[in-house]
Design a protein around this motif. Sequence first.
Motif, short mmCIF file in Angstrom:
data_model
loop_
_atom_site.label_atom_id
_atom_site.label_comp_id
_atom_site.label_asym_id
_atom_site.label_seq_id
_atom_site.Cartn_x
_atom_site.Cartn_y
_atom_site.Cartn_z
N MET A 34 -25.60 -9.48 73.64
CA MET A 34 -25.64 -8.39 72.50
C MET A 34 -26.40 -6.95 72.55
N GLY A 35 -27.37 -6.86 73.45
CA GLY A 35 -28.00 -5.82 73.81
C GLY A 35 -27.11 -4.84 74.60
N THR A 36 -26.10 -5.41 75.39
CA THR A 36 -25.30 -4.54 76.07
C THR A 36 -24.07 -3.90 75.34
N ILE A 37 -23.59 -4.75 74.16
CA ILE A 37 -22.67 -4.18 73.34
C ILE A 37 -23.32 -3.01 72.42
N TYR A 38 -24.48 -3.45 71.90
CA TYR A 38 -25.23 -2.25 71.38
C TYR A 38 -25.58 -1.02 71.88
N PHE A 39 -26.08 -1.34 73.28
CA PHE A 39 -26.33 -0.11 74.13
C PHE A 39 -25.13 0.64 74.56
N THR A 40 -23.96 0.16 74.56
CA THR A 40 -22.74 0.64 74.99
C THR A 40 -22.50 1.52 73.87
N PHE A 41 -22.45 1.08 72.67
CA PHE A 41 -22.31 1.99 71.32
C PHE A 41 -23.13 2.94 71.24
N CYS A 42 -24.41 2.83 71.50
CA CYS A 42 -25.45 4.07 71.36
C CYS A 42 -25.27 5.09 72.40
N SER A 43 -24.60 4.65 73.56
CA SER A 43 -24.62 5.53 74.78
C SER A 43 -23.46 6.50 74.34
N VAL A 63 -24.02 -28.51 75.89
CA VAL A 63 -23.54 -27.55 76.30
C VAL A 63 -22.19 -28.00 76.26
N GLU A 64 -21.36 -27.36 75.70
CA GLU A 64 -19.97 -27.61 75.50
C GLU A 64 -18.95 -26.14 75.46
N ARG A 65 -17.65 -26.30 75.97
CA ARG A 65 -16.90 -25.09 76.04
C ARG A 65 -16.86 -24.43 74.65
N ASP A 66 -16.52 -25.33 73.74
CA ASP A 66 -16.59 -24.72 72.15
C ASP A 66 -17.64 -23.94 71.86
N ARG A 67 -18.92 -24.70 72.21
CA ARG A 67 -20.20 -24.08 71.87
C ARG A 67 -20.49 -22.83 72.66
N ILE A 68 -20.21 -22.62 73.60
CA ILE A 68 -20.20 -21.46 74.52
C ILE A 68 -19.37 -20.16 73.78
N ILE A 69 -18.15 -20.52 73.27
CA ILE A 69 -17.35 -19.65 72.57
C ILE A 69 -17.90 -19.50 71.26
N GLY A 70 -18.60 -20.32 70.67
CA GLY A 70 -19.33 -19.88 69.62
C GLY A 70 -20.26 -19.09 69.65
N MET A 71 -21.12 -19.27 70.60
CA MET A 71 -22.34 -18.30 71.06
C MET A 71 -21.73 -16.83 71.38
N ILE A 72 -20.76 -16.73 72.12
CA ILE A 72 -20.21 -15.29 72.39
C ILE A 72 -19.84 -14.85 71.09
N SER A 102 -20.99 -15.49 68.23
CA SER A 102 -22.35 -14.98 67.35
C SER A 102 -22.75 -13.80 68.02
N ALA A 103 -23.12 -13.67 69.33
CA ALA A 103 -23.20 -12.44 70.15
C ALA A 103 -22.71 -11.21 69.54
N ILE A 104 -21.35 -11.35 69.60
CA ILE A 104 -20.33 -10.15 69.22
C ILE A 104 -20.82 -9.77 67.80
N MET A 105 -20.74 -10.79 66.82
CA MET A 105 -21.15 -10.52 65.31
C MET A 105 -22.44 -9.82 65.21
N SER A 106 -23.45 -10.25 65.82
CA SER A 106 -24.84 -9.87 65.73
C SER A 106 -24.79 -8.23 66.15
N SER A 107 -24.02 -7.88 67.22
CA SER A 107 -23.77 -6.56 67.84
C SER A 107 -23.13 -5.70 66.78
N ILE A 108 -22.34 -6.29 66.18
CA ILE A 108 -21.53 -5.60 65.19
C ILE A 108 -22.55 -5.13 63.93
N LEU A 109 -23.18 -6.31 63.72
CA LEU A 109 -24.36 -6.05 62.59
C LEU A 109 -25.30 -4.87 62.93
#
Length: 270
Positions: free
Chosen positions: A146-155, A245-254, A256-263
């Motif tokens: 989440m922080g990397t996506i947000y930092f990339t935008f700010c940069s 820890v499952e593949r579907d749950r990992i995709i869900g976490m990804i 969620s991180a993208i959506m949080s970064s967008i917010l």
Amino acid sequence: MATPFSDHQILESIASDADVMHTILDLSAQRKKLNLSLVLNIVVLYTKNTIFNIGVGLYYLAELQVLGLFELIKSDLEKLIKETESVCLIRNRRGGVFATKCCFLADQLDILAERHYNLRAIVDEMTELFKIQSLSMSMVYYLSAMGTIYFTFCSIWYNNTGFDSSLWGFLLIALSIAFLIADNSISPNLGFLIQDQVREINEKLSERTLFSQELDPRLETVFENYKLQLACNPIEYNICGLFKVERDRIIGMINSAIMSSILLVQWELK
């Protein structure tokens, strides 16, 4: 083929490079306000990350060894299945040759089942031993993405970092994202590979139903017990008992991180 030690070095290198990229980005973003206190804070943070990566590397190395041992079990099981198939072709089953070979194969299969059970116990002990590290890994990976996506935008959006028009700046950000993705995917993916190995072992055991003739009752019983062991004791990974820890749950976490970064980006644009 890469050895466990070389793969362990690769993981440590990727994790270290990811932290180096983040440190360089932090220093570059704060270069106008750079002072001794800020540098010391970043150095302390980098040191903590290094210690954390050592723990992650030890967990990865242990899982890598478990994966190799499961691979050996699968290889030995394939050989045993071929030998069992050849025993099925014996027509004269009244003599002692058929019974002796079936008893020998049953003993070998019992040994494989015991090795599998012991590895399953090791995985449970690892999960219990590294449960705090697993929770920390999940939080660090989520917040880092989440922080990397947000930092990339700010940069790119602001001019105070100097990355908006610099080719080297864009390259540095791209390398940081690449190392972050590699660091976040290697360790969880190894657990999934172990689960895939166990699934393939189960499929190999099912091949004995395709034999042209029946086996010795004792050998049939050992096959059934092994399959029952796999069904009753599947390999599962959980984070402090909170969730699996499952593949579907990992995709869900990804996601969620993208959506949080967008917010965060939307909040920054207001």
